[in-house]
Design a protein around this motif. Structure first.
Motif, PDB file in Angstrom:
ATOM      1  N   PHE A   1       8.429 -14.244 -18.564  1.00 13.94           N
ATOM      2  CA  PHE A   1       8.393 -12.851 -19.009  1.00 13.94           C
ATOM      3  C   PHE A   1       9.694 -12.472 -19.701  1.00 13.94           C
ATOM      4  O   PHE A   1      10.759 -12.997 -19.365  1.00 13.94           O
ATOM      5  CB  PHE A   1       8.169 -11.907 -17.829  1.00 13.94           C
ATOM      6  CG  PHE A   1       6.792 -11.981 -17.241  1.00 13.94           C
ATOM      7  CD1 PHE A   1       5.703 -11.471 -17.932  1.00 13.94           C
ATOM      8  CD2 PHE A   1       6.588 -12.569 -16.004  1.00 13.94           C
ATOM      9  CE1 PHE A   1       4.427 -11.534 -17.388  1.00 13.94           C
ATOM     10  CE2 PHE A   1       5.318 -12.631 -15.457  1.00 13.94           C
ATOM     11  CZ  PHE A   1       4.235 -12.117 -16.148  1.00 13.94           C
ATOM     12  N   ARG A   2       9.587 -11.548 -20.635  1.00 13.34           N
ATOM     13  CA  ARG A   2      10.796 -10.967 -21.224  1.00 13.34           C
ATOM     14  C   ARG A   2      10.920  -9.545 -20.697  1.00 13.34           C
ATOM     15  O   ARG A   2      10.249  -8.634 -21.190  1.00 13.34           O
ATOM     16  CB  ARG A   2      10.720 -10.976 -22.744  1.00 13.34           C
ATOM     17  CG  ARG A   2      10.715 -12.370 -23.328  1.00 13.34           C
ATOM     18  CD  ARG A   2      10.898 -12.350 -24.828  1.00 13.34           C
ATOM     19  NE  ARG A   2      11.058 -13.701 -25.331  1.00 13.34           N
ATOM     20  CZ  ARG A   2      10.031 -14.492 -25.687  1.00 13.34           C
ATOM     21  NH1 ARG A   2       8.798 -14.037 -25.617  1.00 13.34           N
ATOM     22  NH2 ARG A   2      10.247 -15.718 -26.105  1.00 13.34           N
TER      23      ARG A   2
ATOM     24  N   SER B   1       0.133  -9.118 -20.390  1.00 14.80           N
ATOM     25  CA  SER B   1       0.553  -8.321 -19.248  1.00 14.80           C
ATOM     26  C   SER B   1       0.783  -6.874 -19.656  1.00 14.80           C
ATOM     27  O   SER B   1       1.251  -6.067 -18.870  1.00 14.80           O
ATOM     28  CB  SER B   1       1.816  -8.908 -18.621  1.00 14.80           C
ATOM     29  OG  SER B   1       1.466 -10.020 -17.834  1.00 14.80           O
ATOM     30  N   PHE B   2       0.467  -6.551 -20.901  1.00 17.13           N
ATOM     31  CA  PHE B   2       0.481  -5.143 -21.295  1.00 17.13           C
ATOM     32  C   PHE B   2      -0.887  -4.523 -21.014  1.00 17.13           C
ATOM     33  O   PHE B   2      -1.521  -3.944 -21.875  1.00 17.13           O
ATOM     34  CB  PHE B   2       0.870  -4.997 -22.765  1.00 17.13           C
ATOM     35  CG  PHE B   2       2.352  -5.046 -22.944  1.00 17.13           C
ATOM     36  CD1 PHE B   2       3.127  -3.931 -22.658  1.00 17.13           C
ATOM     37  CD2 PHE B   2       2.996  -6.199 -23.358  1.00 17.13           C
ATOM     38  CE1 PHE B   2       4.511  -3.962 -22.799  1.00 17.13           C
ATOM     39  CE2 PHE B   2       4.369  -6.240 -23.494  1.00 17.13           C
ATOM     40  CZ  PHE B   2       5.125  -5.119 -23.215  1.00 17.13           C
ATOM     41  N   ARG B   3      -1.330  -4.723 -19.796  1.00 13.93           N
ATOM     42  CA  ARG B   3      -2.554  -4.078 -19.339  1.00 13.93           C
ATOM     43  C   ARG B   3      -2.171  -3.072 -18.277  1.00 13.93           C
ATOM     44  O   ARG B   3      -1.571  -3.421 -17.269  1.00 13.93           O
ATOM     45  CB  ARG B   3      -3.503  -5.110 -18.743  1.00 13.93           C
ATOM     46  CG  ARG B   3      -4.263  -5.858 -19.807  1.00 13.93           C
ATOM     47  CD  ARG B   3      -5.402  -6.612 -19.159  1.00 13.93           C
ATOM     48  NE  ARG B   3      -5.612  -7.864 -19.854  1.00 13.93           N
ATOM     49  CZ  ARG B   3      -6.147  -8.935 -19.289  1.00 13.93           C
ATOM     50  NH1 ARG B   3      -6.486  -8.908 -18.012  1.00 13.93           N
ATOM     51  NH2 ARG B   3      -6.324 -10.020 -19.984  1.00 13.93           N
TER      52      ARG B   3
ATOM     53  N   GLN C   1      -0.184 -15.173 -14.185  1.00 21.10           N
ATOM     54  CA  GLN C   1      -0.388 -14.024 -15.071  1.00 21.10           C
ATOM     55  C   GLN C   1       0.430 -14.159 -16.351  1.00 21.10           C
ATOM     56  O   GLN C   1      -0.011 -13.759 -17.432  1.00 21.10           O
ATOM     57  CB  GLN C   1       0.000 -12.742 -14.322  1.00 21.10           C
ATOM     58  CG  GLN C   1      -0.144 -11.464 -15.125  1.00 21.10           C
ATOM     59  CD  GLN C   1       0.348 -10.254 -14.349  1.00 21.10           C
ATOM     60  OE1 GLN C   1       0.207 -10.172 -13.127  1.00 21.10           O
ATOM     61  NE2 GLN C   1       0.948  -9.303 -15.051  1.00 21.10           N
TER      62      GLN C   1
ATOM     63  N   PHE D   1       0.776  -4.773 -15.731  1.00 13.52           N
ATOM     64  CA  PHE D   1       2.039  -4.270 -16.254  1.00 13.52           C
ATOM     65  C   PHE D   1       2.958  -3.813 -15.119  1.00 13.52           C
ATOM     66  O   PHE D   1       4.137  -4.167 -15.077  1.00 13.52           O
ATOM     67  CB  PHE D   1       1.763  -3.108 -17.216  1.00 13.52           C
ATOM     68  CG  PHE D   1       2.989  -2.419 -17.705  1.00 13.52           C
ATOM     69  CD1 PHE D   1       3.715  -2.945 -18.761  1.00 13.52           C
ATOM     70  CD2 PHE D   1       3.434  -1.252 -17.104  1.00 13.52           C
ATOM     71  CE1 PHE D   1       4.858  -2.321 -19.203  1.00 13.52           C
ATOM     72  CE2 PHE D   1       4.579  -0.623 -17.544  1.00 13.52           C
ATOM     73  CZ  PHE D   1       5.295  -1.155 -18.596  1.00 13.52           C
TER      74      PHE D   1
ATOM     75  N   VAL E   1       4.577  -6.610 -13.271  1.00 13.50           N
ATOM     76  CA  VAL E   1       5.703  -7.214 -13.979  1.00 13.50           C
ATOM     77  C   VAL E   1       6.938  -6.321 -13.859  1.00 13.50           C
ATOM     78  O   VAL E   1       8.053  -6.794 -13.632  1.00 13.50           O
ATOM     79  CB  VAL E   1       5.360  -7.449 -15.467  1.00 13.50           C
ATOM     80  CG1 VAL E   1       6.574  -7.966 -16.221  1.00 13.50           C
ATOM     81  CG2 VAL E   1       4.202  -8.416 -15.592  1.00 13.50           C
TER      82      VAL E   1
ATOM     83  N   LEU F   1       1.837 -14.071 -10.229  1.00 15.50           N
ATOM     84  CA  LEU F   1       2.600 -13.551 -11.367  1.00 15.50           C
ATOM     85  C   LEU F   1       2.885 -14.657 -12.379  1.00 15.50           C
ATOM     86  O   LEU F   1       2.842 -14.435 -13.591  1.00 15.50           O
ATOM     87  CB  LEU F   1       3.918 -12.948 -10.878  1.00 15.50           C
ATOM     88  CG  LEU F   1       3.982 -11.427 -10.845  1.00 15.50           C
ATOM     89  CD1 LEU F   1       5.280 -10.976 -10.211  1.00 15.50           C
ATOM     90  CD2 LEU F   1       3.874 -10.850 -12.242  1.00 15.50           C
TER      91      LEU F   1
ATOM     92  N   ALA G   1       8.729  -0.335 -22.395  1.00 20.61           N
ATOM     93  CA  ALA G   1       7.411   0.320 -22.373  1.00 20.61           C
ATOM     94  C   ALA G   1       7.360   1.349 -21.245  1.00 20.61           C
ATOM     95  O   ALA G   1       6.865   2.470 -21.433  1.00 20.61           O
ATOM     96  CB  ALA G   1       6.311  -0.719 -22.198  1.00 20.61           C
TER      97      ALA G   1
ATOM     98  N   ARG H   1      19.706  -2.775 -23.121  1.00 19.91           N
ATOM     99  CA  ARG H   1      20.453  -4.016 -23.319  1.00 19.91           C
ATOM    100  C   ARG H   1      21.588  -4.099 -22.305  1.00 19.91           C
ATOM    101  O   ARG H   1      22.260  -5.116 -22.203  1.00 19.91           O
ATOM    102  CB  ARG H   1      21.028  -4.066 -24.729  1.00 19.91           C
ATOM    103  CG  ARG H   1      19.952  -4.197 -25.804  1.00 19.91           C
ATOM    104  CD  ARG H   1      20.561  -4.133 -27.168  1.00 19.91           C
ATOM    105  NE  ARG H   1      21.405  -5.285 -27.430  1.00 19.91           N
ATOM    106  CZ  ARG H   1      22.329  -5.313 -28.377  1.00 19.91           C
ATOM    107  NH1 ARG H   1      22.535  -4.267 -29.137  1.00 19.91           N
ATOM    108  NH2 ARG H   1      23.060  -6.390 -28.571  1.00 19.91           N
TER     109      ARG H   1
ATOM    110  N   ALA I   1      12.185 -17.348 -21.600  1.00 17.58           N
ATOM    111  CA  ALA I   1      10.739 -17.123 -21.605  1.00 17.58           C
ATOM    112  C   ALA I   1      10.055 -17.994 -22.657  1.00 17.58           C
ATOM    113  O   ALA I   1       8.984 -18.552 -22.413  1.00 17.58           O
ATOM    114  CB  ALA I   1      10.451 -15.641 -21.858  1.00 17.58           C
TER     115      ALA I   1
ATOM    116  N   ARG J   1      10.905  -5.916 -22.754  1.00 18.88           N
ATOM    117  CA  ARG J   1       9.722  -5.277 -23.330  1.00 18.88           C
ATOM    118  C   ARG J   1       9.017  -4.380 -22.328  1.00 18.88           C
ATOM    119  O   ARG J   1       8.564  -3.288 -22.662  1.00 18.88           O
ATOM    120  CB  ARG J   1       8.718  -6.344 -23.743  1.00 18.88           C
ATOM    121  CG  ARG J   1       9.253  -7.280 -24.767  1.00 18.88           C
ATOM    122  CD  ARG J   1       8.222  -8.331 -25.052  1.00 18.88           C
ATOM    123  NE  ARG J   1       8.707  -9.234 -26.087  1.00 18.88           N
ATOM    124  CZ  ARG J   1       7.956 -10.181 -26.631  1.00 18.88           C
ATOM    125  NH1 ARG J   1       6.713 -10.329 -26.224  1.00 18.88           N
ATOM    126  NH2 ARG J   1       8.460 -10.952 -27.559  1.00 18.88           N
ATOM    127  N   TYR J   2       8.931  -4.876 -21.098  1.00 17.09           N
ATOM    128  CA  TYR J   2       8.207  -4.120 -20.093  1.00 17.09           C
ATOM    129  C   TYR J   2       9.014  -2.899 -19.663  1.00 17.09           C
ATOM    130  O   TYR J   2       8.464  -1.826 -19.441  1.00 17.09           O
ATOM    131  CB  TYR J   2       7.882  -5.025 -18.898  1.00 17.09           C
ATOM    132  CG  TYR J   2       7.021  -6.191 -19.341  1.00 17.09           C
ATOM    133  CD1 TYR J   2       5.649  -6.054 -19.432  1.00 17.09           C
ATOM    134  CD2 TYR J   2       7.597  -7.398 -19.731  1.00 17.09           C
ATOM    135  CE1 TYR J   2       4.863  -7.093 -19.881  1.00 17.09           C
ATOM    136  CE2 TYR J   2       6.819  -8.445 -20.181  1.00 17.09           C
ATOM    137  CZ  TYR J   2       5.443  -8.294 -20.258  1.00 17.09           C
ATOM    138  OH  TYR J   2       4.674  -9.308 -20.714  1.00 17.09           O
TER     139      TYR J   2
END
Ligand SMILES: Nc1ncnc2c1ncn2[C@@H]1O[C@H](COP(=O)(O)OP(=O)(O)OP(=O)(O)O)[C@@H](O)[C@H]1O
Ligand SMILES: [Mg+2]
Lengths: 306, 336, 251
Positions: free
Chosen positions: B225-226, C111-113, C105, B206, B209, C102, B233, B130, C74, B229-230
């Motif tokens: 995109f947020r 996009s969690f691939r 995409q 992924f 991103v 992108l 992960a 954050r 988003a 999250r990425y």
């Protein structure tokens, strides 16, 4: 029980005061220069070693302190001029790397000069012995003196920051860097000043604890991370935040270690309680930090969103 | 020349186009060369009758895995995590603690180490992510230190002093790993496997991103995109990979202590990534080899070898921002 | 018919400065609504609040009748709001194609691939090429974005916005810094999408604004002082005094 509480509370305040001295410079450096300095703890350590050396050489605590302080400032300034100055406009990663390298060099340097074994500094005559507080506990005079000295510095800082021109620049710079350059101030000079000042405070803290703790090459690292926690909780750039957070961290850490196991005994059997307590206590301040951040991501007194 | 940039209509004022080499090929070839050379180590050790060599290089490979995992977030996510050694520690302690209770199977160790790493990464990552910049660095450092202190105070498992293992992990009931060369090849296999995995992730949807967020988080949000999250992960994946290196480290050393998790260790992992070349995956591997060999070599001359490492760091930052890889690149670039 | 975008008495201050001072505005589906106003009037700040980058102090933003005031950026993009930035915001280290792909995409599949080369996904690339062709950048698809000219960056911004498959375009000065030829290309493109796309266009280029807009709002010091058709705005004395007068003199 109350005696123990009072005793530990004072110890906690004393730890907090030391953390404040280290963190005050750190938070200004972060705020004004957006510079991360992994080597800040080194100044604290060097302060302690210089104190130990000069006190031994002169045979007098006060003379030692008098010589050690300017020496630390010179040391800090030299670092600023020869290294840090080149790093201000670099990425945080570069800053981390170079100051980490510096930390390694100075720590090894200290090992080479003074060796790895702890050095002890005697408490000055004037401040030796204990004093009876509230008629119930005996507390070392020297530790009270640390608290008093730290508070005096805090008051001095408060006055300087709120009622002087340089303080105004520091306040403006910590929350909004471009403003300071817009005011036509010599940034190079201001940065060097902040650094020297931060070095002095950290070195002073190191010198103060020299008679209380053993002086060893690991002392810089542990205090650095506590100071980081303080800065994060207090909010980057806020000296007031650093003060509040330092006391909070000092007290929570100290009381947690003593009373954590005792409190847990009410809920579980004594041996499990003491084990759990001893495991959890060192984590308390980090949990505190996590809680503060969860509620206020930019710290208690942070003005900017982090 | 084949690698000269294609002519563009860009105004001459814009910075020179970066050299574009047939990168994929050269990187694949470099990986093959490095891993191939590594595979010869036990042979060399055997021929030169120096079994220590295999053990020493196992350690190097272990740290290569840790550095590789860090590069995933440092290089591709621009997340300067200063607490990465903690994850190595989780893997190591999974071995130590479980073995102590008679559970010696390496798959259980791996599962436990990865599990703890994932939980820790989710909890601390969610808080640290954050924030940005110096906050992020300090917070990851602080949480790493929290883990360090946790194990320091675990007196049942050696506390500060650490704990010796009675033996290495077993594999489905066999003591295969007891042979140094087997452990070496298992570690090398893990490294190669994780390298391929990381390479796939980096080039996947992924990974794209993640890299996009590193370049410009606002742009990524503006196309839907947020980033959080990425990044989280990636943080978790990197932590899990590092914990695998920890399981192997415990087996290599047959000893586990909180020192594995100290912030100096975290700093050294960053150093490895940078020296080897950030954001190249292979760089982390090269960096681990270079730093640990440098350490080994310098410590022959002096116990104060850290001073040498510190000096190298400062010089690299001041004079070669792209690390050792950048140095080579420049030398080769000039050579052509 | 509900408005595509409805702004209800939006307020935003920076310190003492009221940058958005009670703005209300409706944009009908299919409309091309231009916002003009002098430098520092608060146009970009308004767009930032509409796109979710900045939170307003008070007021509401409704999209197809739905309150989105507290939705993140988003989320709004997924509802169909696209934004181009006044200050070019692109991924400079990526190729032109990757930049646009992108955006495709983001709305096509998860996009969690973690496996499979994204660069080799024909569906993403084909769609991206389509948008690049639309803005006239298809030949530059393989180039690294930082090597393009400023005008080409503006075209890229546009292609990226289109690639999110928007139902409402928020364009912040798309013409700024484009050369004559690029401007003409953009103008032709805008004409093409006009009527099909709902668009909020912030622009200083008066030729473009008067050629394109169905309606124009004039923003001065955080307030809308006039809204009307191009003809009405041209005739409005207050606007002339506050704003257009200078423009005319300058031309
Ligand atoms: N983050 C911020 N903090 C403080 N003031 C800001 C901030 N962003 C914008 N401002 C001020 O708000 C006012 C409006 O800015 P804004 O960028 O919205 O104007 P604009 O109409 O888009 O101008 P231009 O035509 O130059 O693009 C300006 O005076 C600007 O200085
Ligand atoms: Mg604007």
């Amino acid at each position: 029980m109350f005696n123990l509480f009072l005793l530990q509370l004072l110890n906690g305040v004393q730890l907090g005061i030391l953390l404040f001295l280290v963190a005050a410079g750190l938070t200004l450096i972060f705020g004004i220069m957006d510079f991360i300095n992994i080597a800040h703890g080194v100044l604290y350590m060097v302060g302690a070693y210089l104190m130990a050396t000069f006190a031994a050489a002169t045979g007098n605590f006060w003379l030692g302190l008098l010589v050690a302080m300017p020496a630390v400032v010179v040391f800090g300034l030299a670092l600023e001029v020869f290294l840090f100055r080149r790093l201000y406009d670099r990425s945080h990663l570069d800053q981390v790397l170079a100051t980490f390298g510096l930390m390694l060099i100075v720590t090894e340097g200290v090992r080479m000069i003074w060796g790895s074994s702890p050095i002890f500094v005697p408490v000055p005559e004037l401040l030796s012995g204990s004093i009876r507080l509230l008629g119930i506990i005996n507390y070392p005079v020297y530790r009270l003196a640390i608290i008093a000295a730290g508070l005096a510095v805090a008051v001095g800082l408060y006055v300087m920051i709120n009622h002087s021109r340089i303080g105004m620049l520091l306040r403006a710079g910590a929350s909004n860097r471009p403003v300071v350059s817009a005011l036509g101030v010599n940034i190079t000079w201001l940065f060097a000043f902040v650094f020297a000042f931060g070095a002095m405070l950290a070195g002073f803290a190191g010198a103060l604890v020299a008679p209380v703790l053993s002086v060893d090459p690991g002392m810089g690292g542990s205090v650095l991370i506590l100071a980081f926690v303080v800065v994060v909780i207090g909010g980057i750039g806020s000296v007031k935040g650093a003060f509040v957070a330092a006391l909070l961290v000092g007290v929570v850490d100290t009381l947690g270690r003593t009373f954590g196991p005792i409190l847990l005994q009410m809920a579980m059997d004594p041996s499990a309680a003491s084990q759990t307590g001893r495991t959890l206590a060192p984590m308390l301040i980090y949990i505190l930090m996590a809680l503060v951040l969860a509620i206020r991501p930019s710290g208690l007194f942070g003005r900017r969103a982090a | 020349m084949s690698d000269s940039p294609a002519p563009t209509t860009a105004p001459p004022a814009s910075p020179a186009a970066p050299l574009r080499r047939p990168r994929l090929f050269s990187r694949g070839a470099a990986a093959l060369a490095i891993f191939g050379l590594m595979a010869l180590v036990p042979l060399v050790a055997h021929l030169s009758d120096d079994p220590f060599l295999t053990v020493a290089f196992t350690r190097i490979l272990v740290f290569a895995i840790a550095a590789l995992s860090l590069d995933l977030i440092l290089g591709y996510g621009a997340l300067v995590s200063f607490g990465h050694a903690a994850y190595v520690g989780f893997g190591a302690y999974a071995v130590a603690i479980l073995s102590r209770h008679g559970i010696t199977d390496i798959f259980v160790h791996l599962a436990a180490g990865i599990g703890v790493a994932v939980i820790f990464a989710v909890l601390t990552g969610a808080i640290a992510l954050r924030t940005r910049g110096v906050y992020f660095i300090m917070i990851t450092l602080a949480f790493g230190q929290m883990a360090y202190f946790f194990f320091t105070s675990l007196s049942a498992y050696g506390g500060d002093d650490g704990i010796s293992l009675r033996g290495r992990s077993t594999v489905l009931g066999t003591d295969l790993l007891a042979h140094n060369s087997v452990l070496f090849y298992v570690t090398l296999g893990a490294l190669v496997g994780l390298y391929l995995l990381a390479a796939a992730v980096v080039n996947s949807r992924f990974g794209r991103v993640l890299a996009g967020t590193r370049e410009d988080a606002l742009r990524m949000q503006a196309i839907g995109f947020r980033p959080f999250r990425y990044q989280l992960a990636a943080f978790v994946i990197a932590g899990a990979m590092a914990s695998i290196s920890g399981v192997l480290l415990a087996n290599q050393a047959e000893f586990v202590s909180p020192a594995y998790m100290s912030w100096h260790r975290s700093g050294e992992l960053i150093v490895m990534v940078i020296l080897g070349g950030i954001g190249t995956l292979l760089g982390g591997v090269v960096g681990a080899v270079v730093v640990l060999l440098l350490e080994e070599w310098l410590s022959v001359f002096t116990t104060h070898w850290r001073m040498g490492l510190g000096l190298v760091l400062i010089l690299v930052v001041l004079f070669s921002p792209k690390g050792i890889a950048g140095l080579f690149e420049r030398l080769l670039g000039r050579g052509k | 018919m509900t408005a595509r975008l409805e702004i209800r008495s939006l307020h935003k201050r920076f310190g003492a400065l009221a940058v958005t001072d009670g703005i209300s505005l409706d944009i009908a589906p299919g409309e091309l609504h231009a916002i003009i106003g002098p430098n520092g009037a608060g146009k970009t700040t308004l767009v930032a609040q509409l796109s979710g980058q900045l939170a307003p102090d008070s007021g509401q933003v409704l999209y197809d009748g739905r309150d989105i005031t507290h939705m993140d950026m988003a989320g709004r993009v997924h509802l169909g709001m696209a934004r181009s930035f006044q200050i070019t915001t692109i991924l400079h280290g990526f190729t032109v194609l990757q930049n646009v792909a992108l955006a495709v995409q983001a709305r096509k599949g998860s996009s969690f691939r973690f496996f499979g080369r994204a660069d080799a996904e024909p569906a993403l690339n084909a769609a991206a090429i389509g948008y690049l062709r639309q803005v006239g950048l298809a030949e530059r698809a393989g180039d690294v974005a930082r090597n393009l000219s400023h005008g080409e960056h503006r075209q890229m911004e546009f292609a990226i916005a289109l690639a999110t498959a928007p139902r409402l375009l928020l364009l912040d000065e798309p013409f700024a810094g484009t050369g004559r030829q690029e401007a003409e290309q953009l103008l032709a493109l805008m004409r093409q999408i006009k009527g099909k796309q709902t668009t909020l266009l912030v622009e200083h280029d008066m030729n473009a604004v008067f050629a394109l807009a169905d309606r124009i709002s004039v923003l001065v010091y955080g307030r809308i002082i006039a809204t009307g058709t191009p003809g009405e705005i041209r005739a409005n004395a207050e606007v002339r005094a506050a704003y257009l007068g200078e423009e005319d003199a300058a031309c």
